[in-house]
Each structure stands twice: as C-alpha cells, then as structure tokens.
Motif scaffolding. Structure first.
Motif, PDB file in Angstrom:
ATOM      1  N   GLU A 336       2.677  -0.468  -8.162  1.00  0.00           N
ATOM      2  CA  GLU A 336       1.819   0.064  -7.097  1.00  0.00           C
ATOM      3  C   GLU A 336       2.463  -0.125  -5.727  1.00  0.00           C
ATOM      4  O   GLU A 336       2.388   0.764  -4.863  1.00  0.00           O
ATOM      5  N   GLN A 337       3.100  -1.255  -5.509  1.00  0.00           N
ATOM      6  CA  GLN A 337       3.774  -1.480  -4.226  1.00  0.00           C
ATOM      7  C   GLN A 337       4.941  -0.516  -4.023  1.00  0.00           C
ATOM      8  O   GLN A 337       5.144  -0.003  -2.915  1.00  0.00           O
ATOM      9  N   LEU A 344       3.524   5.977   1.423  1.00  0.00           N
ATOM     10  CA  LEU A 344       3.002   5.627   2.749  1.00  0.00           C
ATOM     11  C   LEU A 344       4.067   5.076   3.684  1.00  0.00           C
ATOM     12  O   LEU A 344       3.891   5.107   4.908  1.00  0.00           O
ATOM     13  N   GLY A 345       5.142   4.529   3.135  1.00  0.00           N
ATOM     14  CA  GLY A 345       6.148   3.887   3.965  1.00  0.00           C
ATOM     15  C   GLY A 345       5.950   2.394   4.086  1.00  0.00           C
ATOM     16  O   GLY A 345       6.798   1.702   4.656  1.00  0.00           O
ATOM     17  N   SER A 349      -0.195  -4.526   0.762  1.00  0.00           N
ATOM     18  CA  SER A 349      -0.233  -5.951   1.114  1.00  0.00           C
ATOM     19  C   SER A 349       0.100  -6.147   2.594  1.00  0.00           C
ATOM     20  O   SER A 349      -0.500  -6.982   3.275  1.00  0.00           O
ATOM     21  N   ALA A 350       1.083  -5.363   3.088  1.00  0.00           N
ATOM     22  CA  ALA A 350       1.398  -5.438   4.521  1.00  0.00           C
ATOM     23  C   ALA A 350       0.224  -4.942   5.358  1.00  0.00           C
ATOM     24  O   ALA A 350      -0.080  -5.496   6.428  1.00  0.00           O
ATOM     25  N   HIS A 352      -2.926  -5.164   4.483  1.00  0.00           N
ATOM     26  CA  HIS A 352      -3.934  -6.234   4.437  1.00  0.00           C
ATOM     27  C   HIS A 352      -3.578  -7.361   5.405  1.00  0.00           C
ATOM     28  O   HIS A 352      -4.456  -7.887   6.120  1.00  0.00           O
ATOM     29  N   ALA A 353      -2.296  -7.735   5.448  1.00  0.00           N
ATOM     30  CA  ALA A 353      -1.880  -8.772   6.390  1.00  0.00           C
ATOM     31  C   ALA A 353      -2.093  -8.329   7.833  1.00  0.00           C
ATOM     32  O   ALA A 353      -2.532  -9.120   8.689  1.00  0.00           O
ATOM     33  N   ALA A 354      -1.795  -7.036   8.110  1.00  0.00           N
ATOM     34  CA  ALA A 354      -2.019  -6.528   9.470  1.00  0.00           C
ATOM     35  C   ALA A 354      -3.503  -6.556   9.824  1.00  0.00           C
ATOM     36  O   ALA A 354      -3.885  -6.900  10.960  1.00  0.00           O
ATOM     37  N   GLN A 355      -4.368  -6.218   8.854  1.00  0.00           N
ATOM     38  CA  GLN A 355      -5.809  -6.260   9.115  1.00  0.00           C
ATOM     39  C   GLN A 355      -6.278  -7.685   9.386  1.00  0.00           C
ATOM     40  O   GLN A 355      -7.126  -7.914  10.254  1.00  0.00           O
ATOM     41  N   ILE A 356      -5.727  -8.644   8.648  1.00  0.00           N
ATOM     42  CA  ILE A 356      -6.103 -10.044   8.888  1.00  0.00           C
ATOM     43  C   ILE A 356      -5.670 -10.482  10.286  1.00  0.00           C
ATOM     44  O   ILE A 356      -6.433 -11.144  11.019  1.00  0.00           O
ATOM     45  N   MET A 357      -4.444 -10.118  10.677  1.00  0.00           N
ATOM     46  CA  MET A 357      -3.975 -10.475  12.010  1.00  0.00           C
ATOM     47  C   MET A 357      -4.828  -9.817  13.093  1.00  0.00           C
ATOM     48  O   MET A 357      -5.168 -10.446  14.113  1.00  0.00           O
TER      49      MET A 357
END
Length: 522
Positions: A336-337, A344-345, A349-350, A352-357
C-alpha cells in the motif's frame, strides 16, 4: 260497662264478630292447664261498631245455648283486662317438675360404645372429606400440568412454523434479489458496452476523417499488448498455484515430526533464504537462482519450481506452507505504501505524521491565544481602577484608552487620552508601536485623519516593532507582534461577545493595519 237489652237482638246484623278463640287464644296461651283464663277469653268477641267507626268487644251473659236467647250483653270499647296475678298463680300451680333420671350401671358401656362409634363415624367422614379434597387438588394440578405441556407444545409448533416461514421467505427473497441484481447488472453491462462501442466507433471515424490513423493504431496496439500481458500474468499465477498444490499433495506433511530431517535437508538446499521476517525465513524449493545460469540448474525432477515457496523458523527449524499472519500484514502495508507513493507522491504514513504535527501546532497556537485572552481579561477588570489611582502613568493611560475605544465605544472620552499618548511619545522622541497602531485604528474609525497619514503611522509602527528593543517572542518560540494581546483580548473578544457593527469594524481595521491580513479583514 253498659248493659243493653236490645243489642242482643241486633248483634248478628249490626256487628261483624270475630271470635278470639282461634287467634287471641293462641296468643294469650300461657300453659297447658290454664283453662280458667282461656274460658274468660273465649267469652269475649271482637266486633266493629258502624256508628262509632271503631272496634268493640262484647261479652254475652246467659245460660241458653242459642245466641238469641242471651239477653245480657256486655260491650266494651277497650280491650278486656286480664288479671296477671291469676296468671302467675296458675303458672306456679301447674309448673312441671323435672326429676333426674337414674341410669342403670349396665347402660354406661353401651353409651361409651355409642360415643366411640360416633367418634369413629365422624373421623371416617373427615377422612372421606380429606380424600375428596386431595383428589380435587391432584386433579387440578394434573389439569394445570397438562395445559402447560399443551401450551408449550403449541408454542413450539407455532415458533417452528414461523421460523420455517421466515426462512422460506428469506430464501425466496434472496433468490429473487440475486436474479434481479444479475438481470440489472446484465442490462447495465449491455448498455455500457453499447455506449463504449458507439463512442469507439465515433472516435475511430473522427481519427480516419482527420488522418489520425497512426494514433488509432497505437491505441489498438497498446490495448492488445495490455491484454496479452494480463493473460500471461494470470496464466503464470494460476500455474504457480497449481505447482504449489501439486507439491503439497506429493511432499510429506511439514507438521509430521518424523519428516523433520527431510525438511531440514530442503532448507539446506534452498539456502540462502529469499526473504526474512524476524526469526522466520522464506525459501524456494531447490533454491533461489541469483543469475540466469543458475536458473537453468535449479530443477526438481526435470521441471522448474522456482515459485514454490515454503516458510521455516530459523530457530526451531519447523516448516510450514502458510505465511505468518504478521508477515502478511507487513507485506500488505508495504504494498500500500508503494502504491501511495506511486500515485500520490507520498505515503499515507507521512500524511498522518503531518496531520499530527499540524494538530500539535494548532493546539500550541490555541493555548497561546488563550493565554493572551486571559491576560487581556485581567487587564480589563482593573483598568479603570488602575487609571484612577495613577492617571499620569502612560501604561494605565494606554490601557484605559483602548478600553474606552474598543469595549465601551466611548470615542469622546477616548480622544483626549489618545492625544495624551501621542504627545508623550513625541516628547520622548521614540516611536512606540502600540501607540501608533492604536491611534491609527482610532483615526480610521472616526475618520479624523487622512488615509495616507494613517498608513504612515502603521508603517512607522512596523519599523519600530522590527527594532531589537521592542522584539517579543511567544510561547512557541517565534516572534510575535506587540499588539497580540490587544488583538486577541480586546478586538476579537469584543467582536465575538458584542456582535455589533462597531466591534467588527474595529477588528477589521486591526487585522488590516496591524497584521496586513486583507483576506481576514475583508
């Protein structure tokens, strides 16, 4: 008493006699031997006097047998009297004496036997009644049990019938829905094929008319190549599954402990492992070829089996045909990644990390704004009292002027305070960003200065704010404006609480002149 001679001859015609011998005598009978009293009562007769319209009592005095021979008649309009002393005397005279009966000694056992028989008879009657009651109770309980069993059986039958009806209805409905969905799907597929065919026909006609035969040929060649590639791939995967099923049928069971040496030898032949996951390793039967030359050497019974895989525990050397669940989940996540990075480029997971930040940053900004609002509320509560205690303090003057301007909208009282602030700044000789921003907003609201003067004051405040002496930092670590407290605690709170045109006008000018937020001001 009145004695009349002529009444005797008219008594049968004038009076309706009713002798007392039948009723009164019975009522006045005292004993069995009261003949004297009874004789006195019988001689009187009750009659109806038509002239006086009342009852009368007559008594005949004579010795003749015939009533007409009796000439002496005694008439009374009161009931005849009775001598009660004579009644008591007669009662005492003729009172019966009860003599106790003497019983013979031989009659006592017979009476005991009679009492015993009577007691037995009563006990037998009670026993019969108890047996009858017990029989009624047993019959009632039996009837209740039979009715309960019958109702239970009837309920079970009804339940089974309803369940059978529901299951039959569900089967019929599911069959009908499947047929209906299949019919609709076939209709939709047919319609889609017709639309696509018509579109392709129109597109091909357009290509031929515009001399785009090469483009059409390229499109058809790409479609043919895609179909051939997909057919080859599907055939390869199907044959791989067939080869693995063939090996599963002919090779020993990996779970059989007696075949442990065989599978250990297979692991040695298949070295090195194709992949590893923790203590587990993925092997290919007869080894994984690393080059094309080795590929031709890897055979089993003269047939290539490069895609028949098995999995082994590198610690216990136990073998299994199935992949571990954790390993499958990891492979799925990696696939999936890769697809997300290709489409998408970036992987999710990246994201999700951006949303957390971003959430952490928004929380920090909200916390900083809340601190500014609380600080402004503390200033508002004591601003008037502080100004009255020390009206020459420039800080108290600035806070009270902002309070009158933004919160109370008392522009007449705020004007001299703003003039005092400007004069104090001019005497000092150094531009103050807070004073310039506040007076620029006030002048814009009241239209007391030209717009180029207002813009000049805002520009001067920006320059003064950029100096190191007036630089301030927020809790996040970045540089913030000296007007943040006024913006968050005075202008924004007043606009949200008051919801008036004046408050929103002040807040819009603050966003435009202080922060240059034209979109927010608009």
């Amino acid at each position: 008493y009145v004695f009349l001679d002529e009444v005797a001859s008219q008594s049968d015609h004038q009076y309706n006699t009713s002798p007392l011998s039948s009723s009164s005598a019975n009522q006045l009978t005292i004993g069995d031997n009261n003949d004297d009293i009874l004789q006195e009562i019988v001689n009187w007769a009750e009659v109806w006097d038509a002239e006086r319209q009342c009852l009368a009592w007559i008594k005949k005095r004579g010795t003749g047998c015939n009533r007409r021979d009796n000439h002496d008649v005694e008439i009374s309009y009161r009931p005849p009297t009775i001598d009660f002393r004579q009644i008591n005397y007669i009662q005492n005279k003729h009172k019966r004496r009860y003599i106790p009966r003497m019983m013979h000694p031989k009659s006592i056992p017979s009476q005991k036997m009679m009492l015993e028989e009577k007691r037995k008879r009563q006990l037998q009657e009670q026993t019969v009644q108890m047996l009858q009651h017990e029989q009624i109770r047993v019959e009632y309980n039996s009837a209740m049990k039979l009715q309960a069993l019958w109702r239970r059986k009837q309920s079970v039958c009804i339940k089974e019938r309803i369940q059978l009806e529901n299951e039959s209805a569900c089967m019929i409905q599911s069959a009908w829905r499947w047929r209906y969905r299949d019919h609709c799907h076939r209709i939709g597929q047919g319609a889609a094929r017709k639309i696509q065919r018509n579109y392709r026909m129109c597109l091909a006609h357009h290509y031929y008319l515009n001399f785009l035969q090469e483009r059409l040929w390229w499109h058809r060649a790409a479609n043919v190549l895609a179909r051939i590639s997909q057919r080859l791939w599907r055939g390869f995967k199907g044959r791989a599954k067939g080869r693995q099923a063939h090996e599963k049928r002919h090779l020993p069971n990996p779970g059989d402990i007696q075949k442990f040496d065989f599978w250990t030898k297979c692991q040695e032949e298949a070295q090195p492992p194709r992949r590893k996951f923790g203590i587990y390793a993925e092997y290919t039967l007869s080894g994984t070829p690393m080059t094309w030359l080795e590929r031709n050497k890897v055979k089993r019974h003269g047939i290539y089996y490069r895609d028949v895989k098995f999995y082994a525990n590198t610690v216990t050397r136990r073998v299994s045909w199935d992949q571990r669940r954790e390993w499958r989940v990891t492979d799925r996540r990696e696939y999936e990644q890769r697809e997300q990075a290709r489409r998408l480029g970036y992987p999710l997971s990246a994201l999700h990390a951006a949303q957390i930040m971003q959430s952490l940053w928004r929380a920090s900004v909200s916390q900083s704004n809340m601190k500014l609002v609380l600080k402004a509320r503390r200033i508002i509560k004591t601003v008037e009292e502080t100004y009255l205690k020390n009206p020459t303090n420039i800080k108290a003057i600035c806070n009270f002027a902002l309070y009158l301007h933004v919160i109370l909208h008392d522009y007449d009282k705020a004007r001299p305070l703003y003039e005092c602030m400007m004069s104090f700044m001019e005497e000092r000789g150094i531009d103050n960003p807070f004073v310039l921003y506040s007076y620029a907003i006030f002048s814009a609201v009241r239209r007391e200065e030209d717009w180029h003067i207002i813009k000049d004051m805002s520009y001067r405040a920006k320059i003064a704010e950029a100096l190191p002496s007036s630089a301030t930092t927020d809790t996040v670590g970045g540089k913030r404006s000296v007007y943040e407290v006024a913006n968050a605690g005075f202008y924004r709170c007043a606009a949200l609480v008051d919801q008036s045109g004046k408050s929103w006008h002040n807040y819009a000018l603050c966003r435009m002149l202080v922060f240059h937020d034209l979109a927010g001001a608009r």
